[in-house]
Design an enzyme around this catalytic site. Structure first.
Site, PDB file in Angstrom:
ATOM      1  N   LYS A  10     -12.163  -0.359  -0.993  1.00 41.26           N
ATOM      2  CA  LYS A  10     -11.316   0.418  -1.900  1.00 41.26           C
ATOM      3  C   LYS A  10     -11.980   0.447  -3.287  1.00 41.26           C
ATOM      4  CE  LYS A  10      -7.353   0.237   1.010  1.00 41.26           C
ATOM      5  NZ  LYS A  10      -6.662  -0.766   1.811  1.00 41.26           N
ATOM      6  N   HIS A  20      -5.378  -3.897  -2.197  1.00 41.92           N
ATOM      7  CA  HIS A  20      -5.156  -2.890  -3.245  1.00 41.92           C
ATOM      8  C   HIS A  20      -5.163  -3.490  -4.650  1.00 41.92           C
ATOM      9  CE1 HIS A  20      -4.532   0.853  -1.113  1.00 41.92           C
ATOM     10  NE2 HIS A  20      -3.892   0.179  -0.186  1.00 41.92           N
ATOM     11  N   SER A  44       0.791  -1.225   0.000  1.00 36.15           N
ATOM     12  CA  SER A  44       0.000   0.000   0.000  1.00 36.15           C
ATOM     13  C   SER A  44       0.828   1.282   0.000  1.00 36.15           C
ATOM     14  CB  SER A  44      -0.963   0.001   1.188  1.00 36.15           C
ATOM     15  OG  SER A  44      -0.280  -0.277   2.383  1.00 36.15           O
TER      16      SER A  44
HETATM   17  C1  LIG Z   1      -6.735  -0.940   3.290  1.00 36.84           C
HETATM   18  C2  LIG Z   1      -6.074  -2.228   3.560  1.00 36.84           C
HETATM   19  C3  LIG Z   1      -6.661  -3.153   4.422  1.00 36.84           C
HETATM   20  C4  LIG Z   1      -7.883  -2.842   5.217  1.00 36.84           C
HETATM   21  O1  LIG Z   1      -9.035  -2.796   4.444  1.00 36.84           O
HETATM   22  P1  LIG Z   1     -10.329  -2.035   5.018  1.00 36.84           P
HETATM   23  O2  LIG Z   1     -11.437  -2.671   4.287  1.00 36.84           O
HETATM   24  O3  LIG Z   1     -10.142  -0.588   4.750  1.00 36.84           O
HETATM   25  O4  LIG Z   1     -10.371  -2.340   6.487  1.00 36.84           O
HETATM   26  C5  LIG Z   1      -6.037  -4.380   4.571  1.00 36.84           C
HETATM   27  N1  LIG Z   1      -4.884  -4.672   3.919  1.00 36.84           N
HETATM   28  C6  LIG Z   1      -4.300  -3.798   3.090  1.00 36.84           C
HETATM   29  C7  LIG Z   1      -3.045  -4.175   2.383  1.00 36.84           C
HETATM   30  C8  LIG Z   1      -4.865  -2.547   2.893  1.00 36.84           C
HETATM   31  O5  LIG Z   1      -4.263  -1.671   2.096  1.00 36.84           O
END
Ligand SMILES: *Cc1c(COP(=O)(O)O)cnc(C)c1O
Length: 394
Positions: free
Chosen positions: A242, A211, A183
């Site tokens: 996302k 992602h 990320s």
């Molecule tokens: C954003 C993210 C999460 C968490 O996801 P949410 O649905 O926002 O809780 C988990 N792992 C990674 C790699 C992320 O970037």
């Protein structure tokens, strides 16, 4: 005046201010759009994870409203008591088919999907082998499981194998775990090599594809599809927060693994399930991934355009291979100042410093979406150029 018992928190906060690490929350006034209003200022938004622009998609909105009319605003219980609704199961079946896995279970967030799953499937006798840049939710899940944690340097397959060789004769289960797309750097995990190692050393292979879902692979099926590794990753986690545009996380695996999670994953057992409108929104989002792959093509077109522009300006964009592109400046105070001045000039790109990224690797992070126009991205590039010149970054 704070209560005496809480004074230490005020002191800690004061320290953050003195170290220039205190950050005020930016407030979005309106919808999450490519050009949006934050803190009273219209800016080109390079900070959301709304990869495909689905947060405001008319079909998703309509389906959420329809579900509220039909089923109400809340589920009223945890999944394991009275909070499993037909629409929750419909979403899980949709996800399982999309990801080409036997079964899937949805959690309240990607965070709880990761943390809840790792903590549920391992215990004290087990060993976790984890990339050093894995997401915080994986790290928390590892800690909660009480298993021993062995961290390998970022994407270093040889170092990972060295660890696996050292622990080969140890009893206990082994879990090899990685993010699909990282990320903060936007690079892609060496999943084919890691999956081969998991097979060679008898590890469970688990992937956090937050992602990559809606971004990589056919119709956004993710990293497994991108590398054509179907059937070789035992547990896949994805997010609905996302690219999917709403909220939630999911785990895809075998039917029995999923039913085990029904019985042991603590966020599933002890936290209320999604409002039906969220499930309805996500169902519509998966339909769009299947019907409108051109959205993903637009995302990648914008990604190539913006990355080429950043490179031409001489920025250090690290190892990025995806729509997440860092602009690495090194010093945290400089990164914060860069971000602040960009915002004043009309570009919102969040600065990120230690401990989210290593010391000396502070950066601003840019994320383009399918819905940015080329004109918006060109304007963003010229603002980046002029602010960077002023700050002597390029
Ligand atoms: C954003 C993210 C999460 C968490 O996801 P949410 O649905 O926002 O809780 C988990 N792992 C990674 C790699 C992320 O970037």
């Amino acid at each position: 005046m704070p209560k005496a018992q809480l004074q230490y928190l005020s002191d800690e906060l004061q320290k953050l201010r003195e170290q220039k690490l205190y950050q005020k929350l930016r407030v979005l006034e309106g919808e999450q759009l490519p050009v949006a209003r934050f803190d009273g200022r219209e800016v080109i938004n390079l900070s959301s994870n709304n990869y495909l622009g689905l947060t405001t998609h008319p079909r998703l909105k309509a389906r959420a409203i329809e579900a509220i009319e039909k089923y109400g605003v809340g589920s009223g219980a945890v999944r394991s008591i009275a909070g499993t609704m037909t629409i929750h199961l419909a979403l899980e079946e949709k996800i399982a088919r999309f990801k080409q896995v036997e079964a899937a279970v949805v959690f309240q967030s990607g965070f709880t999907a990761n943390a809840g799953t790792v903590a549920a499937i391992l215990s004290r006798e087990d060993i976790i082998i984890s990339d050093e840049l894995n997401h915080a939710s994986i790290i928390d899940g590892c800690r909660l499981s009480r298993a021993e944690i062995k961290v390998f340097p970022h994407k270093d397959v040889a170092a990972c194998e060295t660890i696996l060789r050292e622990i080969a004769s140890r009893p206990g289960r082994k879990l090899l775990i990685t993010d699909g797309v990282f990320s903060m750097d936007g690079d892609i995990a060496p999943l084919p090599e890691l999956a081969a190692l998991a097979e060679k050393y008898g590890c469970i292979m688990m992937l956090d594809d937050a992602h990559a879902s809606g971004v990589l692979g056919r119709n956004g099926r993710g990293t497994v599809d991108h590398f054509n590794l179907h059937g070789r990753v035992d547990i896949q986690v994805g997010t609905l927060s996302k690219a999917i545009g709403a909220l939630g996380g999911y785990v895809g695996s075998t039917r029995d693994a999923i039913e085990f999670l029904y019985h042991r994953a603590r966020p599933f057992l002890f936290s209320t399930s999604h409002p039906p409108s969220v499930a309805a929104t996500c169902l519509a989002a998966f339909e769009i991934l299947e019907e409108e792959p051109q959205l993903i093509e637009r995302l990648w077109g914008n990604t190539r355009f913006f990355k080429a522009g950043l490179k031409k300006l001489g920025f250090n964009t690290g190892m990025s291979e995806t729509p997440i592109t860092p602009v690495i400046v090194g010093d945290a105070a400089l990164a914060h100042e860069f971000s602040r001045q960009l915002f004043e000039q009309g570009v919102f790109a969040q600065s990120i410093g230690f401990p989210t990224v290593p010391q000396g690797k502070a950066r601003i992070r840019t994320i383009v979406t399918a819905t940015h126009t080329r004109d918006q991205l060109s304007r963003a590039l010229s603002i980046l150029e002029s602010v960077a010149k002023k700050l002597r970054i390029t």
